[in-house]
Write an enzyme that holds these catalytic residues in place. Structure first.
Site, PDB file in Angstrom:
ATOM      1  N   ASN A  20       0.833  -1.219   0.000  1.00 57.18           N
ATOM      2  CA  ASN A  20       0.000   0.000   0.000  1.00 57.18           C
ATOM      3  C   ASN A  20       0.863   1.262   0.000  1.00 57.18           C
ATOM      4  O   ASN A  20       1.921   1.326   0.631  1.00 57.18           O
ATOM      5  CB  ASN A  20      -0.994  -0.003   1.168  1.00 57.18           C
ATOM      6  CG  ASN A  20      -0.358  -0.120   2.532  1.00 57.18           C
ATOM      7  OD1 ASN A  20       0.639  -0.794   2.714  1.00 57.18           O
ATOM      8  ND2 ASN A  20      -0.949   0.537   3.509  1.00 57.18           N
ATOM      9  N   GLU A  70       0.498   5.388   0.507  1.00 56.11           N
ATOM     10  CA  GLU A  70      -0.402   6.443   0.997  1.00 56.11           C
ATOM     11  C   GLU A  70       0.061   7.821   0.540  1.00 56.11           C
ATOM     12  O   GLU A  70       1.167   7.990   0.016  1.00 56.11           O
ATOM     13  CB  GLU A  70      -0.506   6.343   2.526  1.00 56.11           C
ATOM     14  CG  GLU A  70      -1.090   5.001   2.946  1.00 56.11           C
ATOM     15  CD  GLU A  70      -1.332   4.879   4.444  1.00 56.11           C
ATOM     16  OE1 GLU A  70      -0.848   5.722   5.227  1.00 56.11           O
ATOM     17  OE2 GLU A  70      -2.027   3.911   4.820  1.00 56.11           O
ATOM     18  N   CYS A 122      -4.166   0.744  -2.522  1.00 52.28           N
ATOM     19  CA  CYS A 122      -4.025  -0.499  -1.756  1.00 52.28           C
ATOM     20  C   CYS A 122      -2.920  -1.380  -2.345  1.00 52.28           C
ATOM     21  O   CYS A 122      -2.612  -1.298  -3.542  1.00 52.28           O
ATOM     22  CB  CYS A 122      -5.323  -1.295  -1.795  1.00 52.28           C
ATOM     23  SG  CYS A 122      -6.696  -0.544  -0.916  1.00 52.28           S
ATOM     24  N   GLU A 143      -3.037  -4.581  -2.990  1.00 52.50           N
ATOM     25  CA  GLU A 143      -3.516  -5.516  -4.017  1.00 52.50           C
ATOM     26  C   GLU A 143      -3.512  -4.865  -5.392  1.00 52.50           C
ATOM     27  O   GLU A 143      -3.118  -5.466  -6.390  1.00 52.50           O
ATOM     28  CB  GLU A 143      -4.951  -5.964  -3.697  1.00 52.50           C
ATOM     29  CG  GLU A 143      -5.123  -6.700  -2.381  1.00 52.50           C
ATOM     30  CD  GLU A 143      -5.450  -5.781  -1.221  1.00 52.50           C
ATOM     31  OE1 GLU A 143      -4.802  -4.715  -1.097  1.00 52.50           O
ATOM     32  OE2 GLU A 143      -6.340  -6.116  -0.429  1.00 52.50           O
ATOM     33  N   CYS A 185     -10.371  -4.816   0.333  1.00 51.75           N
ATOM     34  CA  CYS A 185     -11.475  -3.858   0.267  1.00 51.75           C
ATOM     35  C   CYS A 185     -12.318  -4.103  -0.992  1.00 51.75           C
ATOM     36  O   CYS A 185     -11.906  -4.816  -1.913  1.00 51.75           O
ATOM     37  CB  CYS A 185     -10.950  -2.424   0.294  1.00 51.75           C
ATOM     38  SG  CYS A 185     -10.309  -1.855  -1.287  1.00 51.75           S
ATOM     39  N   CYS A 217     -10.703  -3.251  -4.418  1.00 51.62           N
ATOM     40  CA  CYS A 217      -9.723  -4.260  -4.866  1.00 51.62           C
ATOM     41  C   CYS A 217     -10.439  -5.513  -5.367  1.00 51.62           C
ATOM     42  O   CYS A 217     -10.004  -6.133  -6.342  1.00 51.62           O
ATOM     43  CB  CYS A 217      -8.761  -4.604  -3.731  1.00 51.62           C
ATOM     44  SG  CYS A 217      -7.576  -3.275  -3.393  1.00 51.62           S
TER      45      CYS A 217
HETATM   46  N1  THU Z   1      -5.335  -1.222   2.412  1.00 57.37           N
HETATM   47  C1  THU Z   1      -4.813  -2.094   1.501  1.00 57.37           C
HETATM   48  O1  THU Z   1      -3.645  -1.980   1.092  1.00 57.37           O
HETATM   49  N2  THU Z   1      -5.600  -3.104   1.063  1.00 57.37           N
HETATM   50  C2  THU Z   1      -6.902  -3.293   1.423  1.00 57.37           C
HETATM   51  O2  THU Z   1      -7.570  -4.166   0.888  1.00 57.37           O
HETATM   52  C3  THU Z   1      -7.489  -2.462   2.463  1.00 57.37           C
HETATM   53  C4  THU Z   1      -6.678  -1.316   2.930  1.00 57.37           C
HETATM   54  C5  THU Z   1      -4.498  -0.123   2.878  1.00 57.37           C
HETATM   55  C6  THU Z   1      -4.977   1.247   2.447  1.00 57.37           C
HETATM   56  C7  THU Z   1      -4.359   2.116   3.498  1.00 57.37           C
HETATM   57  O3  THU Z   1      -3.050   2.456   3.085  1.00 57.37           O
HETATM   58  C8  THU Z   1      -4.277   1.245   4.728  1.00 57.37           C
HETATM   59  O4  THU Z   1      -4.461  -0.093   4.277  1.00 57.37           O
HETATM   60  C9  THU Z   1      -5.293   1.558   5.790  1.00 57.37           C
HETATM   61  O5  THU Z   1      -6.565   1.541   5.291  1.00 57.37           O
END
Ligand code: THU
Length: 159
Positions: free
Chosen positions: A62, A64, A73, A75, A112, A115
């Protein structure tokens, strides 16, 4: 009128040793991928490892951003990179692992909705089931197809 109940299937493992050798390798790659997480805002590190049909493992983590929606994300970083660099190679299995402040979460990582929708797109594109492995410290779940994690998948070609 009738009430309908949906059924979905998955396998739950109590430890990584119960898994096949190639799934164990993918789980380890997802755990390693957490090192690539850039998550100064959530402190939640997600690692993804995507095995392609040619055996190549593509890693993602991930990313940010101060403008939160600009992040992505783990994935999707893995899937988009794989599709951009190996456009004709089908996706086989995607493993995901989440850590809170560097500590692997007890419950399995659950991707999520956005994804899952992207997974559905590539499953449709390649015409073969995309498996996912959700890694947790206490147990690991494996799903054989996206349909089991995204019932009533949106598909623009269906009416
Ligand atoms: N996140 C993912 O990388 N994958 C997911 O399926 C859910 C959330 C990340 C996004 C963000 O950087 C952190 O987790 C917190 O939500």
């Amino acid at each position: 009128m009738k009430e309908i109940t949906l059924k979905l299937n998955y396998t739950e493992y109590d430890s990584i040793e119960e898994m096949s050798a190639e799934d164990q390798q993918l789980v380890k790659a997802a755990l390693e991928s957490q090192a690539g997480s850039y998550s100064p805002y959530s402190n939640f590190q997600v690692g993804a490892a995507l095995r392609l049909a040619n055996g190549v493992i593509v890693k993602g983590a991930n990313q940010e951003n101060a403008a939160y929606p600009s992040g992505l994300c783990a994935e999707r970083t893995a899937m988009f990179w794989a599709s951009a660099n190996y456009p004709d190679v089908p996706f086989d299995t995607l493993a995901i692992a989440g850590a809170d402040h560097g500590e692997l979460c007890e419950s399995p990582a659950s991707p999520c909705g956005a994804c899952r929708q992207v997974m559905a797109e590539y499953q449709k594109k390649y015409g073969r089931p995309l498996k996912t492995i959700w890694v947790g410290a206490k147990r690991i779940r494996k799903f054989e197809k996206v349909d089991d994690i995204l019932p009533f998948i949106f598909d623009s070609l269906k009416v």
